[in-house]
Design a protein around this motif. Structure first.
Motif, PDB file in Angstrom:
ATOM      1  N   TYR A 196      17.409  28.497  -9.487  1.00 23.71           N
ATOM      2  CA  TYR A 196      17.185  27.170  -8.926  1.00 23.71           C
ATOM      3  C   TYR A 196      15.689  26.878  -8.828  1.00 23.71           C
ATOM      4  CZ  TYR A 196      22.010  27.744  -7.363  1.00 23.71           C
ATOM      5  OH  TYR A 196      23.358  27.960  -7.317  1.00 23.71           O
ATOM      6  N   LEU A 197      15.344  25.609  -9.025  1.00 24.08           N
ATOM      7  CA  LEU A 197      13.985  25.125  -8.802  1.00 24.08           C
ATOM      8  C   LEU A 197      14.038  24.030  -7.743  1.00 24.08           C
ATOM      9  CD1 LEU A 197      12.561  24.650 -12.418  1.00 24.08           C
ATOM     10  CD2 LEU A 197      12.019  26.469 -10.803  1.00 24.08           C
ATOM     11  N   PHE A 198      13.067  24.057  -6.863  1.00 26.43           N
ATOM     12  CA  PHE A 198      12.881  23.008  -5.877  1.00 26.43           C
ATOM     13  C   PHE A 198      11.438  22.553  -5.994  1.00 26.43           C
ATOM     14  CE2 PHE A 198      11.183  21.888  -1.688  1.00 26.43           C
ATOM     15  CZ  PHE A 198      11.972  20.798  -1.391  1.00 26.43           C
ATOM     16  N   TYR A 199      11.222  21.241  -6.055  1.00 28.03           N
ATOM     17  CA  TYR A 199       9.869  20.705  -6.195  1.00 28.03           C
ATOM     18  C   TYR A 199       9.677  19.561  -5.211  1.00 28.03           C
ATOM     19  CZ  TYR A 199       5.831  18.418  -8.291  1.00 28.03           C
ATOM     20  OH  TYR A 199       4.604  17.844  -8.500  1.00 28.03           O
ATOM     21  N   LEU A 200       8.553  19.561  -4.509  1.00 27.81           N
ATOM     22  CA  LEU A 200       8.195  18.487  -3.595  1.00 27.81           C
ATOM     23  C   LEU A 200       6.769  18.060  -3.891  1.00 27.81           C
ATOM     24  CD1 LEU A 200       9.019  16.722  -1.193  1.00 27.81           C
ATOM     25  CD2 LEU A 200       8.129  18.519   0.322  1.00 27.81           C
ATOM     26  N   ASN A 201       6.604  16.789  -4.236  1.00 32.88           N
ATOM     27  CA  ASN A 201       5.311  16.232  -4.632  1.00 32.88           C
ATOM     28  C   ASN A 201       4.847  15.247  -3.566  1.00 32.88           C
ATOM     29  OD1 ASN A 201       3.095  15.160  -5.924  1.00 32.88           O
ATOM     30  ND2 ASN A 201       4.296  13.970  -7.379  1.00 32.88           N
ATOM     31  N   ARG A 202       4.050  15.694  -2.617  1.00 34.27           N
ATOM     32  CA  ARG A 202       3.567  14.802  -1.557  1.00 34.27           C
ATOM     33  C   ARG A 202       2.484  13.860  -2.057  1.00 34.27           C
ATOM     34  NH1 ARG A 202       4.363  19.803   0.659  1.00 34.27           N
ATOM     35  NH2 ARG A 202       6.063  19.959   2.131  1.00 34.27           N
ATOM     36  N   ARG A 203       1.975  14.094  -3.247  1.00 35.70           N
ATOM     37  CA  ARG A 203       1.011  13.166  -3.827  1.00 35.70           C
ATOM     38  C   ARG A 203       1.637  11.776  -4.031  1.00 35.70           C
ATOM     39  NH1 ARG A 203      -1.523  17.740  -5.100  1.00 35.70           N
ATOM     40  NH2 ARG A 203      -3.707  17.659  -5.656  1.00 35.70           N
ATOM     41  N   ALA A 204       2.944  11.752  -4.224  1.00 38.95           N
ATOM     42  CA  ALA A 204       3.654  10.483  -4.414  1.00 38.95           C
ATOM     43  C   ALA A 204       3.599   9.601  -3.163  1.00 38.95           C
ATOM     44  CB  ALA A 204       5.110  10.743  -4.806  1.00 38.95           C
ATOM     45  N   ILE A 205       3.288  10.204  -2.013  1.00 33.65           N
ATOM     46  CA  ILE A 205       3.167   9.424  -0.776  1.00 33.65           C
ATOM     47  C   ILE A 205       1.738   9.471  -0.226  1.00 33.65           C
ATOM     48  CG2 ILE A 205       5.611   9.584  -0.151  1.00 33.65           C
ATOM     49  CD1 ILE A 205       4.830  11.853   1.819  1.00 33.65           C
ATOM     50  N   GLY A 206       0.779   9.787  -1.092  1.00 30.48           N
ATOM     51  CA  GLY A 206      -0.626   9.723  -0.724  1.00 30.48           C
ATOM     52  C   GLY A 206      -1.221  10.977  -0.114  1.00 30.48           C
TER      53      GLY A 206
END
Length: 146
Positions: free
Chosen positions: A112-122
């Motif tokens: 499994y891969l989990f990815y969270l990109n907080r750059r998308a919310i600044g």
């Protein structure tokens, strides 16, 4: 003889952990080669605590200060996500914000891969987690959410 068996077992387990994410575009980012970057946090867990939770591999990388590395990881996640058996994604401001991907594997070693990109919310942070083990998608999501 017993010491030799222990050494062989340790070697085999460490090789399995290193090669677990082989075949994935995210593999270079989960190898530990970015640990000298002060904006990167790398985690590689193994042992009894993982096996008690049904996991055999847990690796993650979080970065907070390297826009080029963040873009490279995002690109690799997008490539791997395209070949996922199942996926759950969310976009914010036209960018991938969240991705959960079931990458297949054997019955008792699902990937499994989990990815969270907080750059998308600044914010300047992205996180990638690779998990391998004998868990269903819902069990992995429950682990990540807690």
């Amino acid at each position: 003889m017993r010491k030799l068996l222990i050494v062989i077992t340790i070697i085999l387990l460490s090789v399995a952990g290193v090669s677990a994410q082989n075949g994935l575009n995210v593999a270079p980012y989960l190898s530990g080669k970015f640990t000298d970057n002060p904006g990167v946090t790398y985690v590689n867990l193994s042992g009894k605590q993982l096996s008690a939770a049904g996991l055999s591999v847990y690796k993650s990388i979080s970065e907070t200060a390297d826009d080029e590395l963040a873009a490279d990881i995002l690109n690799a996640v997008n490539k791997d996500g395209a070949s996922a058996q199942t996926k759950e994604v969310s976009y914010k401001n036209g960018q991938l914000y969240f991705g959960f991907y079931a990458m297949g594997g054997s019955e008792n070693r699902k990937r499994y891969l989990f990815y969270l990109n907080r750059r998308a919310i600044g914010k300047r942070k992205s996180t990638l987690i690779y998990i391998e083990g004998n868990l269903s998608e819902s069990e992995v999501k429950a682990l990540i959410e807690n």
